[in-house]
Design an enzyme around this catalytic site. Structure first.
Site: not given
Ligand code: MSP
Length: 503
Positions: A17, A20, A125, A128, A143, A146, A296, A299
């Protein structure tokens, strides 16, 4: 001086995405800039293919982890090509050479006495692939990255004696205040170390999708240790029959996002010390691209923007420019299609593109396409002289957005220069031919200089324009060419279609 720069390697449990893409582009800008200045640059990117999230994602799809990794690694590779990323190698952590080298280095860590077997219990997590320590955990046992529930995990692990690197790490940070940049991340990492280091899991027993621990075959290495080593292992096999570590190790810059700071600035140097390998010179830490919901882009939060969508509409260089311009490196930034549209129209089409078109058109119209070989304007010369060194100094400190801002101020200056000098009026008076010569030579020089400095940001457009300016000789794109000359070049220019046509 050989120069080695890396991106983080991306997980292959999903498609790439814009987050990246951002990291790949920022790293590419720095790499390309360094290639302007240094002869030997090695730029590495790749994919992180082991670990639980990938095994789980594959399981959910009814395919093997390797099949999933193959599919997504192909997409990440395609993204690097689409974004015109100039990496010298693309590592995949399922490469057998990488796996062998991981075993070799971690065997050394084991032989040096930095491991032991024990039972781990903690809050984990799965996304992670990380056990969280007390002060990281969000209220409700979530987390911090996330915002999903952590799981209580207990298992027999091999441990890495991170605690015994407390002092060496404190010393590293005390001696090298530029080890981590920007300084807010340096402070964060240093505070983490100073709060007291606990030993960390080095292996997993229940997981099979990973690199086998060579001294205990029932275990695979914890994915982070396997992944971090990519920066080192790649140099061992990227070129057939060559070991590039002698030339390029230690790495000059690791470029990473702020969520993986602890791994790169604490675990990684400790692991290298444990293996008797030199630690990298700098870690550059960027912020997050935020989705339209202000969180953030990721995905798992479902708020991602596909880089291809932007590229299809505006082109690769516009995306590269937009991300470097709109999101100050180190900070977070909300991004979206409307932001790209505004930057594209106002800055790329109206400011830079228009400046280029006007300059070429006037040279063709008034001087038959030949740049007058006369002295350039001393005022512009003085204004442009410090620019290349300023840009280089900013990129040395991982500040590509500030570097771009400085260059852009000169783009705007050149547009004002056109208005001030009004070449179309000078052209009406044969007695003012000398002034017109000077104006055109200075404009040509100014556009050429900004284009050389913009080359790392927008390589394809810069190459096209340097060609049209008659300035695309062998070293026309390199750093020395960014010096503003005191004299016009006599080069031949040719008109070309707009660099950034209206969309
Ligand atoms: N596999 C690990 C890194 C291992 S490096 C030895 C990982 N992968 S990731 O796919 O989750 O992220 C790869 C890189 O992309 C990280 O540096 C991460 O910070 C960055 N980004 C992922 N999402 C991002 C944004 N929304 N914005 C900016 N960069 C972010 O972590």
């Amino acid at each position: 001086m050989p120069f080695y720069i890396t991106t983080a390697i991306s997980y292959v449990n999903g498609a790439p995405h814009l987050g990246h893409a951002y990291e790949a582009i920022a790293t590419d800008v720095i790499a390309r800039h360094m290639r302007q200045r240094h002869d030997e640059v090695f730029f590495l990117t790749g994919t992180d293919e082991h670990g639980e999230p990938i095994a789980d994602a594959a399981h959910a799809l009814g395919i093997t982890p390797q099949e999933l990794a193959d599919q997504h690694a192909a997409q990440f590779k395609a993204m690097t090509a689409q974004l015109n990323i100039s990496n010298d190698f693309f590592i995949r952590t399922t490469d057998p050479e990488h796996e062998r080298c991981v075993q070799e280095v971690l065997q050394r860590v084991h032989d040096n006495g930095h491991t032991y077997k024990g039972v781990y219990e903690g809050w984990y997590c799965p996304r992670c692939a990380d056990f969280k320590v007390e002060n990281e955990i969000l209220e409700g046992n979530l987390c911090p990255i996330h915002e999903t529930p952590l799981v209580r995990e207990q298992e027999e692990n091999w441990f890495f004696r991170l605690s015994s690197f407390q002092q060496p790490l404190e010393q590293l940070f005390a001696q090298r205040p530029d080890f981590v940049m920007p300084v807010v991340r340096y402070n964060e990492a240093r505070a983490f170390i100073e709060s007291g280091l606990q030993d960390v899991s080095l292996s997993r027993a229940r997981m099979h999708w990973g690199v086998t621990v060579p001294w205990d075959h029932g275990h695979v290495f914890y994915v982070w240790f396997d992944a971090l080593l990519n920066y080192y292992t790649a140099l061992r096999y990227a070129r057939d029959g060559e070991d590039l570590t002698s030339k390029f190790w230690p790495a000059t810059y690791h470029v990473i996002g702020k969520d993986i700071l602890k791994f790169h600035t604490v675990f990684w140097p400790a692991m290298l010390m444990a293996a008797g390998i030199e630690v990298p010179e700098h870690v550059f830490v960027h912020g997050f691209l935020l989705g339209s919901d202000g969180r953030k882009m990721s995905k798992s939060l479902g708020n991602v923007l596909d880089p291809s969508e932007v590229v299809d509409r505006f082109g690769t260089d516009a995306l590269r420019f937009y991300l470097m311009r709109d999101v100050a490196f180190g900070g977070d930034g909300a991004v979206g299609m409307s932001g790209v549209t505004v930057r594209y129209e106002n800055e790329l089409a109206n400011e830079y593109g228009n400046l280029a078109s006007r300059t070429l058109a006037m040279l063709v119209r008034y001087r038959e396409g030949t740049v007058p070989a006369v002295g350039t304007d001393p005022v512009l010369l003085a204004e442009f002289a410090p620019l290349p060194a300023q840009v280089a100094a900013l990129l040395d400190r991982a500040e590509p957005s500030q570097a771009l801002e400085l260059i852009w101020q000169r783009v705007r200056r050149l547009n004002r220069y056109v208005e001030e000098r009004a070449p179309w009026q000078l052209a009406r008076e044969p007695a003012l031919a000398d002034q017109l010569d000077q104006t055109l030579a200075s404009l040509h020089e100014g556009v050429r200089v900004v284009t050389v400095l913009l080359h790392p940001f927008m390589p394809a457009s810069a190459e096209r324009l340097l060609g049209a300016l008659g300035a695309d000789g062998a070293d026309g794109w390199r750093y020395p060419a960014a010096a503003f000359a005191a004299n016009g070049s006599g080069a031949r220019v040719e008109q070309q279609p707009p660099l950034f046509p209206k969309r």
